[in-house]
Design a protein around this motif. Structure first.
Motif, short mmCIF file in Angstrom:
data_model
loop_
_atom_site.label_atom_id
_atom_site.label_comp_id
_atom_site.label_asym_id
_atom_site.label_seq_id
_atom_site.Cartn_x
_atom_site.Cartn_y
_atom_site.Cartn_z
N GLY A 196 -30.11 21.05 -27.18
CA GLY A 196 -30.61 20.89 -28.54
C GLY A 196 -30.89 19.44 -28.94
N VAL A 197 -30.69 18.53 -28.03
CA VAL A 197 -30.93 17.12 -28.35
C VAL A 197 -32.15 16.65 -27.57
CG1 VAL A 197 -29.95 14.79 -28.32
CG2 VAL A 197 -28.46 16.78 -28.69
N LYS A 198 -33.00 15.86 -28.22
CA LYS A 198 -34.15 15.31 -27.51
C LYS A 198 -33.66 14.20 -26.59
CE LYS A 198 -37.11 12.26 -29.11
NZ LYS A 198 -38.08 11.62 -30.02
N VAL A 199 -33.87 14.37 -25.27
CA VAL A 199 -33.36 13.36 -24.34
C VAL A 199 -34.49 12.55 -23.71
CG1 VAL A 199 -31.19 14.53 -23.78
CG2 VAL A 199 -33.28 15.11 -22.51
N PHE A 200 -35.73 12.95 -23.95
CA PHE A 200 -36.85 12.22 -23.35
C PHE A 200 -38.10 12.49 -24.14
CE2 PHE A 200 -40.57 12.23 -20.54
CZ PHE A 200 -40.51 10.94 -20.04
N GLU A 201 -38.92 11.45 -24.27
CA GLU A 201 -40.24 11.61 -24.86
C GLU A 201 -41.14 10.61 -24.18
OE1 GLU A 201 -40.44 11.16 -29.10
OE2 GLU A 201 -42.61 11.45 -29.16
N GLY A 202 -42.23 11.06 -23.60
CA GLY A 202 -43.12 10.14 -22.92
C GLY A 202 -44.08 10.87 -22.01
N SER A 203 -44.71 10.16 -21.09
CA SER A 203 -45.66 10.84 -20.20
C SER A 203 -44.90 11.43 -19.03
CB SER A 203 -46.71 9.85 -19.70
OG SER A 203 -46.16 9.08 -18.65
N ALA A 204 -45.53 12.42 -18.37
CA ALA A 204 -44.89 13.13 -17.27
C ALA A 204 -44.53 12.18 -16.15
CB ALA A 204 -45.81 14.25 -16.78
N LYS A 205 -45.35 11.15 -15.96
CA LYS A 205 -45.13 10.20 -14.85
C LYS A 205 -43.80 9.46 -14.98
CE LYS A 205 -49.82 9.34 -14.88
NZ LYS A 205 -50.70 8.43 -15.58
N GLU A 206 -43.36 9.31 -16.22
CA GLU A 206 -42.13 8.55 -16.43
C GLU A 206 -40.87 9.30 -16.01
OE1 GLU A 206 -42.04 6.96 -20.48
OE2 GLU A 206 -44.23 7.12 -20.43
N ILE A 207 -41.03 10.61 -15.71
CA ILE A 207 -39.84 11.38 -15.32
C ILE A 207 -39.55 11.13 -13.85
CG2 ILE A 207 -38.79 13.66 -15.24
CD1 ILE A 207 -40.81 14.56 -17.32
N ASP A 208 -38.66 10.17 -13.58
CA ASP A 208 -38.27 9.89 -12.19
C ASP A 208 -37.02 10.71 -11.87
OD1 ASP A 208 -36.32 8.68 -13.62
OD2 ASP A 208 -37.07 6.63 -13.28
N ARG A 209 -36.48 10.47 -10.67
CA ARG A 209 -35.32 11.24 -10.22
C ARG A 209 -34.15 11.14 -11.20
NH1 ARG A 209 -34.03 14.26 -6.24
NH2 ARG A 209 -36.18 14.12 -5.57
N ALA A 210 -33.92 9.93 -11.70
CA ALA A 210 -32.80 9.73 -12.61
C ALA A 210 -33.00 10.50 -13.91
CB ALA A 210 -32.64 8.23 -12.90
N LYS A 211 -34.21 10.41 -14.45
CA LYS A 211 -34.52 11.13 -15.69
C LYS A 211 -34.38 12.64 -15.47
CE LYS A 211 -35.57 8.82 -19.35
NZ LYS A 211 -34.33 8.73 -20.09
N PHE A 212 -34.86 13.08 -14.30
CA PHE A 212 -34.80 14.50 -13.96
C PHE A 212 -33.36 15.00 -14.00
CE2 PHE A 212 -34.31 17.86 -10.80
CZ PHE A 212 -35.26 18.76 -11.23
N LYS A 213 -32.47 14.22 -13.35
CA LYS A 213 -31.04 14.59 -13.32
C LYS A 213 -30.47 14.58 -14.74
CE LYS A 213 -30.25 14.83 -8.79
NZ LYS A 213 -29.89 16.11 -8.16
N GLU A 214 -30.96 13.66 -15.55
CA GLU A 214 -30.45 13.55 -16.92
C GLU A 214 -30.84 14.80 -17.74
OE1 GLU A 214 -31.61 9.93 -18.89
OE2 GLU A 214 -31.06 10.80 -20.82
N ILE A 215 -32.08 15.26 -17.49
CA ILE A 215 -32.57 16.40 -18.27
C ILE A 215 -31.97 17.71 -17.78
CG2 ILE A 215 -34.62 17.73 -18.91
CD1 ILE A 215 -36.22 15.06 -18.46
N TYR A 216 -31.97 17.87 -16.46
CA TYR A 216 -31.60 19.18 -15.92
C TYR A 216 -30.18 19.23 -15.38
CZ TYR A 216 -36.46 20.68 -16.24
OH TYR A 216 -37.68 21.04 -16.70
N GLY A 217 -29.48 18.12 -15.32
CA GLY A 217 -28.11 18.14 -14.84
C GLY A 217 -28.03 17.76 -13.37
N GLU A 218 -26.82 17.42 -12.93
CA GLU A 218 -26.62 16.88 -11.59
C GLU A 218 -26.96 17.87 -10.48
OE1 GLU A 218 -26.01 13.90 -10.43
OE2 GLU A 218 -26.13 13.14 -12.49
N GLU A 219 -26.73 19.17 -10.75
CA GLU A 219 -26.91 20.14 -9.66
C GLU A 219 -28.35 20.58 -9.49
OE1 GLU A 219 -23.87 23.00 -11.05
OE2 GLU A 219 -23.13 21.05 -11.73
N ALA A 220 -29.22 20.13 -10.38
CA ALA A 220 -30.58 20.65 -10.36
C ALA A 220 -31.38 20.15 -9.16
CB ALA A 220 -31.29 20.25 -11.65
N GLN A 221 -32.21 21.00 -8.64
CA GLN A 221 -33.13 20.66 -7.56
C GLN A 221 -34.52 20.97 -8.06
OE1 GLN A 221 -32.77 19.76 -4.21
NE2 GLN A 221 -30.61 19.29 -4.56
N GLU A 222 -35.45 20.13 -7.76
CA GLU A 222 -36.80 20.42 -8.24
C GLU A 222 -37.43 21.54 -7.42
OE1 GLU A 222 -39.47 17.14 -8.82
OE2 GLU A 222 -41.10 18.54 -9.21
#
Lengths: 253, 377
Positions: A221-247
Motif C-alpha cells: 500500500g505504499v508507493k515505493v517507486f515512481e519513474g521510467s521502466a529503465k530505472e528498475i534495476d536489480r536492487a529496485k526489483f528486490k525492493e519492490i517484489y521482495g528478496e525471494e522474487a525472481q523475474e
C-alpha cells in the motif's frame, strides 16, 4: 491531468490497502502500476473512479475533485473513464453486442435503454468498436461462447463505447494465456497513441518495459517507486517484489 | 470432571427417552392395529386401486312373477314356464318371515342381477344384487317380509333385472368430474404462480443484500423486505386458505389467493437469494461506465438471474399443484375438494379416480419441471 494526493484506504476489517499515496498522471501517459498481489494496485485503480471509496486523500482530474463529487456528478465523470478488468466482467449470458452497448448506458435515453431499445447510431458505434478490436463478426454470439482473449477485447470495446479520456486497466492480461498478452496490450497502446490516458496494472516486468511510459510501484500500500521502466534495476526489483522474487518473463514474443 | 460429564450425559439420555415416551403416548401409537385392522384397510385400498374410470351402456331385461304373502291371500302363478328366461321359486307363496330359494334360468350370462319386490302400491324394494353364471343361472335365498304382504287381493311381485353391459367403453361421470376439477387445480396453480411471480420478482431485488444493503436507507429497506418475505412464509398455505375461506366463502378463489400469498413469500426469498449469488463483476463494470443504478440492475443483474428465476417459477408451479390439492380439502375448490366430497360420501371408487389423477399429474409435473430446469442450465 490526474492528481492523486495523499490517498489512503482502510477497509472495514482494518486492512490498510493504500497508505498516503501521491502521484500525478499527465494526459497521454501509459502509466503502469506494479507490485505484488495484495500490494494495493486494484484498490488504487478502483479509488480513481470510486468503485471503492477512499478513506482519505483527494483525486483531482482536470481540476475536478472526483472524491468530492455527489452521485449524479460522479456518474457523469465515470462516463469518461473506461475500465478493463482482469476477469473481463462481461455478462456471460448476454450477447457480445449487448455487452458492448451497455458501455453507452451513461449517455443514452434512460427510458428506451431500460426497455432494451438502442438507436441505430449506438448500434453502429458498437459495431465500429468491435471492429477496432477485430471481432465484429462475433457481435451476435453469447459472451461466454468467446475465448478469454476475445472476451477481453469485448471488454475494451465496451470501454470504447464510453468515448473515454482515461482507461483504467486492472490486470488486463493476468487471466489470459501469456502468449495473448501482447494482443490485448497492443490495443491499449493503440488507444493510448490516439490520446487516451491509460493507467494499467501489470505483473510481468517485460510487459512493463515494452508498454509503460512511466511506472509506479506499490508495496504493502505504499508507493515505493515512481519513474521510467529503465530505472528498475536489480536492487529496485528486490525492493519492490521482495528478496525471494525472481523475474519471470511473459512469453518472449 | 468425568463425574459431572457422566451425570450430564445420563440426564440428557433420560430426557431424550422421556421425550420419546411422551410422544409415543400423545400420538396414541398402536402399531399392532395396523395389522389387526387390515381387513378394513384392504377394502379401502381395493376400492382405491379400482378407480371409477369407464362405464358402458347397460341393457336391462326384467322377468317377474306374482308371489302372494301369505299363501291364499291372492292367486299364485298358474304355471311356471319351462324354457326361456324364467324365475323359479322353491315355493309359489310364503308366510311372512319364511325363507325360500329363488332360482333364475336362461337369463343373460355373466350379468349383474337385481332382485327386488314390487309392492301392491307400485313401489319397489331392492332386495339384493347378485350375478348370473356363464349359463345365465343364479340362485339366492330370499326372505318374505311382512311389508311385502298382499293388500286388497293384490299380491307383490318378485322382479329380477339382468343388467348386461353393451356397446363401447365410455369415460365415466367420475372421470369427467375428476378431469374438470384437475383442470381447476392446475390452472389455479398456474395463475397463482404467475401472479406471485409478477409481484415477487421486482420485490425480491429489494431483499437482496448486494442490491439494497448500502447506506442507512438501503439497509432498512433490505431488512423490511426480508422480514416481510419471512413473515409471509411462516404461514402455512392451509392456514392461509382457511382464513381466506372464511373471509370470501369457500371456493377456488380463496384457495387461489392463499396459494398466491404463500408463493410470493417463497419465490421472493428464492429470487432474492438468486440475486445475491450473481457474479458481481458485470455490476461493477456497469457502475464504472457511469450507468444509472436501475440500468446497472437491468443490464448487469437481470440477465444473470433469468435462468434461476424461470427454474424457480416452474418448480413452484409444480409445488402449487400439490399444495392446491391439499387446499381443496379445506374448501379451496379443485381436485382436493372433489376428493374430500367423495370420501365424505363413501364413494371410494370415485375417490380412487381422484387419487390416481393426482398421482399422475404430480408425477407428470415433477418430470416436466425437472426436465425443463435441466435444459435451462
Amino acid at each position: 491531468m490526474l492528481k492523486i494526493q495523499n490517498l489512503s484506504k482502510t477497509y472495514p476489517n482494518g486492512t490498510q490497502a493504500l497508505k498516503n499515496v501521491s502521484f500525478d498522471v499527465q494526459d497521454g501517459e501509459f502509466l503502469v502500476v506494479i507490485g505484488l498481489s495484495g500490494s494495493g494496485k486494484s484498490t488504487l485503480l478502483r479509488c480513481i473512479n470510486r468503485l471503492i471509496e477512499p478513506t482519505e486523500g483527494k483525486i483531482i482530474w482536470d481540476n475536478v475533485d472526483i472524491t468530492a463529487a455527489p452521485p449524479a456528478e460522479l456518474r457523469h465523470i465515470r462516463r469518461k473513464i473506461g475500465m478493463v478488468f482482469q476477469q473481463f466482467n462481461l455478462v456471460k449470458r448476454s450477447s457480445v453486442m449487448t455487452n458492448v452497448l451497455s458501455g453507452r448506458l451513461g449517455y443514452v435515453n434512460p427510458w428506451t435503454s431500460l426497455l432494451g431499445i438502442w438507436s441505430q447510431e449506438d448500434r453502429q458505434r458498437a459495431i465500429q468498436a468491435l471492429d477496432r478490436v477485430g471481432i465484429a463478426d462475433k457481435a451476435h454470439s453469447r459472451a461466454d461462447a468467446l475465448s478469454g482473449g476475445q472476451q477481453q477485447r469485448v471488454g475494451i470495446a465496451r470501454a470504447l463505447m464510453q468515448d473515454p479520456k482515461l482507461i483504467l486497466a486492472d490486470e488486463p492480461v493476468a487471466s489470459l494465456d501469456p502468449v495473448l498478452s501482447h494482443s490485448i496490450l497492443q490495443y491499449l497502446e493503440q488507444l493510448n497513441k490516439e490520446g487516451i490516458t491509460v493507467i494499467c496494472s501489470l505483473h510481468f516486468l517485460d510487459l512493463v518495459h515494452r508498454y509503460a511510459t512511466r511506472v509506479v510501484a506499490l508495496k504493502d500500500g505504499v508507493k515505493v517507486f515512481e519513474g521510467s521502466a529503465k530505472e528498475i534495476d536489480r536492487a529496485k526489483f528486490k525492493e519492490i517484489y521482495g528478496e525471494e522474487a525472481q523475474e519471470v518473463r511473459a512469453a518472449s514474443l | 470432571m468425568p463425574t459431572a460429564r457422566i451425570l450430564r450425559n445420563t440426564l440428557i439420555t433420560a430426557l431424550v427417552i422421556a421425550a420419546f415416551a411422551v410422544s409415543y403416548r400423545v400420538t396414541e401409537a398402536d402399531f399392532p392395529r395396523l395389522f389387526l385392522d387390515l381387513p378394513k384397510g384392504k377394502e379401502l385400498l381395493t376400492a382405491f386401486l379400482t378407480p371409477d374410470v369407464f362405464t358402458r351402456e347397460v341393457e336391462t331385461r326384467t322377468v317377474s312373477l306374482v308371489f302372494p304373502i301369505p299363501c291364499g291371500s291372492a292367486p299364485t302363478e298358474e304355471s311356471l314356464p319351462s324354457e326361456g328366461p324364467r324365475l323359479v321359486p322353491s315355493v309359489l307363496c310364503a308366510e311372512p318371515l319364511e325363507k325360500f330359494t329363488l332360482e333364475g334360468y336362461d337369463l343373460q350370462p355373466n350379468s349383474e342381477v337385481v332382485i327386488r319386490w314390487r309392492l301392491p302400491d307400485g313401489r319397489t324394494m331392492t332386495a339384493i344384487r347378485t350375478q348370473t353364471d356363464a349359463n345365465g343361472y343364479f340362485t339366492y335365498e330370499v326372505q318374505a317380509r311382512p311389508i311385502q304382504s298382499t293388500v286388497d287381493g293384490v299380491a307383490s311381485r318378485l322382479e329380477v333385472d339382468t343388467l348386461t353391459p353393451v356397446g363401447e367403453l365410455k369415460p365415466s361421470q367420475a372421470l369427467k368430474d375428476v378431469l374438470d376439477n384437475m383442470f381447476v387445480t392446475i390452472f389455479m396453480a398456474l395463475l397463482s404462480t404467475t401472479l406471485a411471480t409478477v409481484i415477487a420478482a421486482p420485490l425480491s431485488f429489494f431483499a437482496a443484500s448486494n442490491i439494497t444493503r448500502k447506506g442507512c436507507l438501503g439497509t432498512t429497506v433490505y431488512y423490511l423486505f426480508r422480514s416481510f418475505f419471512n413473515l409471509m412464509r411462516s404461514y402455512d398455505p392451509l392456514v392461509m386458505a382457511t382464513v381466506f375461506g372464511f373471509w370470501l366463502s369457500f371456493g377456488p378463489f380463496p384457495g387461489f389467493l392463499a396459494l398466491t400469498v404463500v408463493t410470493i413469500a417463497s419465490l421472493g426469498k428464492l429470487f432474492s437469494e438468486a440475486v445475491e449469488n450473481i457474479d458481481p463483476g458485470p455490476v461493477e463494470a456497469l457502475q464504472a461506465t457511469g450507468a444509472p443504478p436501475l440500468h446497472t440492475v437491468r443490464y448487469g443483474v437481470v440477465p444473470q438471474v433469468v435462468p434461476d428465476f424461470i427454474s424457480y417459477i416452474i418448480y413452484h408451479w409444480d409445488i402449487n399443484v400439490r399444495i392446491s390439492t391439499i387446499i381443496g380439502f379445506v374448501g379451496g375448490g379443485g381436485i382436493g375438494y372433489y376428493l374430500n366430497l367423495s370420501i365424505n360420501d363413501f364413494k371410494w371408487h370415485q375417490a380412487g379416480t381422484a387419487i390416481w389423477a393426482i398421482v399422475i399429474v404430480v408425477w407428470a409435473m415433477d418430470f416436466l419441471s425437472s426436465d425443463i430446469r435441466k435444459r435451462l442450465t
